[in-house]
Design an enzyme around this catalytic site. Structure first.
Site, short mmCIF file in Angstrom:
data_model
loop_
_atom_site.label_atom_id
_atom_site.label_comp_id
_atom_site.label_asym_id
_atom_site.label_seq_id
_atom_site.Cartn_x
_atom_site.Cartn_y
_atom_site.Cartn_z
N GLY A 73 13.98 -0.09 11.55
CA GLY A 73 12.99 -1.06 11.09
C GLY A 73 13.68 -2.35 10.71
N GLN A 183 5.77 0.55 6.36
CA GLN A 183 5.12 1.51 5.45
C GLN A 183 3.68 1.80 5.84
OE1 GLN A 183 6.27 3.29 2.80
NE2 GLN A 183 8.36 2.49 2.92
N CYS A 327 17.01 1.23 -1.26
CA CYS A 327 18.10 0.32 -0.93
C CYS A 327 18.72 -0.30 -2.17
CB CYS A 327 17.60 -0.78 -0.01
SG CYS A 327 16.31 -0.21 1.09
C1 LIG Z 1 12.19 1.32 5.20
C2 LIG Z 1 11.64 -0.04 5.39
C3 LIG Z 1 12.28 -0.96 6.24
C4 LIG Z 1 13.58 -0.65 6.93
O1 LIG Z 1 13.47 0.31 7.93
P1 LIG Z 1 14.83 1.10 8.36
O2 LIG Z 1 14.41 1.86 9.57
O3 LIG Z 1 15.20 1.97 7.22
O4 LIG Z 1 15.85 0.06 8.65
C5 LIG Z 1 11.71 -2.21 6.38
N1 LIG Z 1 10.58 -2.54 5.74
C6 LIG Z 1 9.93 -1.69 4.94
C7 LIG Z 1 8.68 -2.12 4.27
C8 LIG Z 1 10.45 -0.42 4.72
O5 LIG Z 1 9.82 0.42 3.90
#
Ligand SMILES: *Cc1c(COP(=O)(O)O)cnc(C)c1O
Length: 388
Positions: A73, A183, A327
């Protein structure tokens, strides 16, 4: 040993479902061909990617050639933001976002600011919402991009993305709209055609696929620079040999999530049971809205308590939770999201996020509600500031 293990950190990551793993298995074993190879092993792998792309496009209501696979993401977020900034920089250098975005967005924007782009970070109301009017008012002639997250990962607020996209286009039809929907996808119904956004990001590990796979929807006709140059993969827009098993897993996970959206009602009922019982504890506040909230998100602040101590004791009782985003949980900084919605610093330090999923059972909720209140009481009893 605790009597039970309850995983309530699904906003950080979810379990890979057995059905997803089963769908992936052939591509982790015998179907190992490179999708760019012309022989049969390659062709079979390529066909699997094509099928996954078509499935995802049909589930989100866009065209298959508008879906690009990424390694996360975060990559999708970085690509959308930097790719548009670099492609459009001669037209304008102004970008609009909000103060409550995920760090994948905020840090990408900060890096652009260092290169001379200007970013307006919109305030939200006390529940984390931005309004279409507020976004439109910030749009200028040189605004190249608006990014507002679909749903917040810490406090669960669902933003009015469709109305925001419409308001932006009305003010400046050339301004592109991107939403980080990591999300929201799989948690609430999403129909890209109706949404009116130009780009949308998603991630596998938030919807019961493995970590390390994501996707970016890019509307046909949008001009965007590459983030990763390489071979001709993803229609020459994203280099790197495709992660075939994970792509197959992502499609299966999305299919199961969208097919099981009715499960959301059950998850929502469990969420509300948690919220009602926990906010009945004195000196406790709910962070984020009561209505228009992600089905699996609970975020509360307890006065006179340190979130880290609370997490530790919950962990000892077998409950996996978090203070805010995964994070930033290793840093002791209070959450930027809670501060942005006006939670006082002390209360932001005493915050707890419980994020549940379709894996969660009523017995899990019972267990949390049995363990949590006495732990809160115990920690408060040790606080010099608390006197009953
Ligand atoms: C988890 C998350 C990300 C990052 O996605 P990853 O696949 O962990 O890099 C970005 N935006 C939101 C809102 C998230 O919850």
């Amino acid at each position: 040993m605790a009597e039970r293990l309850v995983y309530a950190d699904n906003a950080a990551t979810t379990s890979t479902s057995p059905a997803v793993l089963e769908a992936m298995m052939p591509y982790l074993t015998e179907v190992y061909g490179n999708p760019s190879s012309l022989h049969q092993k390659g062709r079979i792998a390529k066909a699997a990617i094509t099928e996954a792309r078509e499935k995802i496009a049909s589930l989100l209501n866009c065209k298959p050639n508008e879906i690009y696979f990424t390694a996360s993401g975060s990559e999708a977020d970085n690509w959308a933001i930097k790719g548009i900034a670099y492609a459009m920089k001669n037209r304008g250098r102004h970008i609009i976002s909000t103060k409550i975005e995920h760090h994948a967005v905020l840090h990408a924007l900060e890096s652009l600011e260092k290169e001379g782009f200007e970013v307006t970070y919109l305030d939200t109301d006390s529940e984390g919402r931005v309004t279409p009017e507020q976004v439109a008012a910030a749009v200028r002639i040189d605004t190249i991009l608006v990014e507002v997250m679909y749903a917040n990962n810490e406090i669960g607020t669902i933003e009015p993305i469709r109305e925001i996209a419409a308001a932006v286009k009305e003010k400046n039809p050339k301004t592109l709209v991107f939403t980080d929907a990591v999300q929201a996808v799989g948690a609430i119904p999403i129909n890209i055609a109706e949404l009116g956004v130009d780009m949308l990001s998603l991630s596998g590990h938030k919807i019961h696929a493995p970590k390390g796979i994501g996707a970016l929807y890019i509307r046909n006709g949008v001009r965007i620079n590459n983030l990763i140059d390489g071979g001709g993969q993803e229609r020459s827009r994203r280099g790197g040999t495709e992660n075939v098993p994970y792509i197959v897993g992502l499609a299966k996970a999305l299919e199961d999530a969208v097919g099981g959206l009715d499960e959301g009602k059950r998850v929502e009922a469990m969420r509300d049971r948690l919220i009602d019982a926990i906010t009945a504890i004195p000196h406790t506040r709910l962070n984020g809205p009561k209505e228009g909230r992600l089905p699996g998100n609970v975020n509360v602040s307890f006065e006179f308590i340190e979130g880290e101590s609370l997490l530790l004791l919950l962990d000892m009782a077998g409950i996996c939770a978090s203070t805010g985003s995964a994070c930033s949980s290793s840093s002791l900084e209070p959450s930027h999201v809670l501060l942005a919605i006006g939670v006082p610093v002390e209360q932001a330090h005493g915050s707890l996020r419980l994020s549940i999923s379709r894996d969660t059972t009523d017995a899990d909720i019972d267990y949390i509600l049995e363990k949590l209140p006495p732990i809160v009481e115990r920690l408060r009893a040790m606080s010099p500031l608390y006197n009953g």
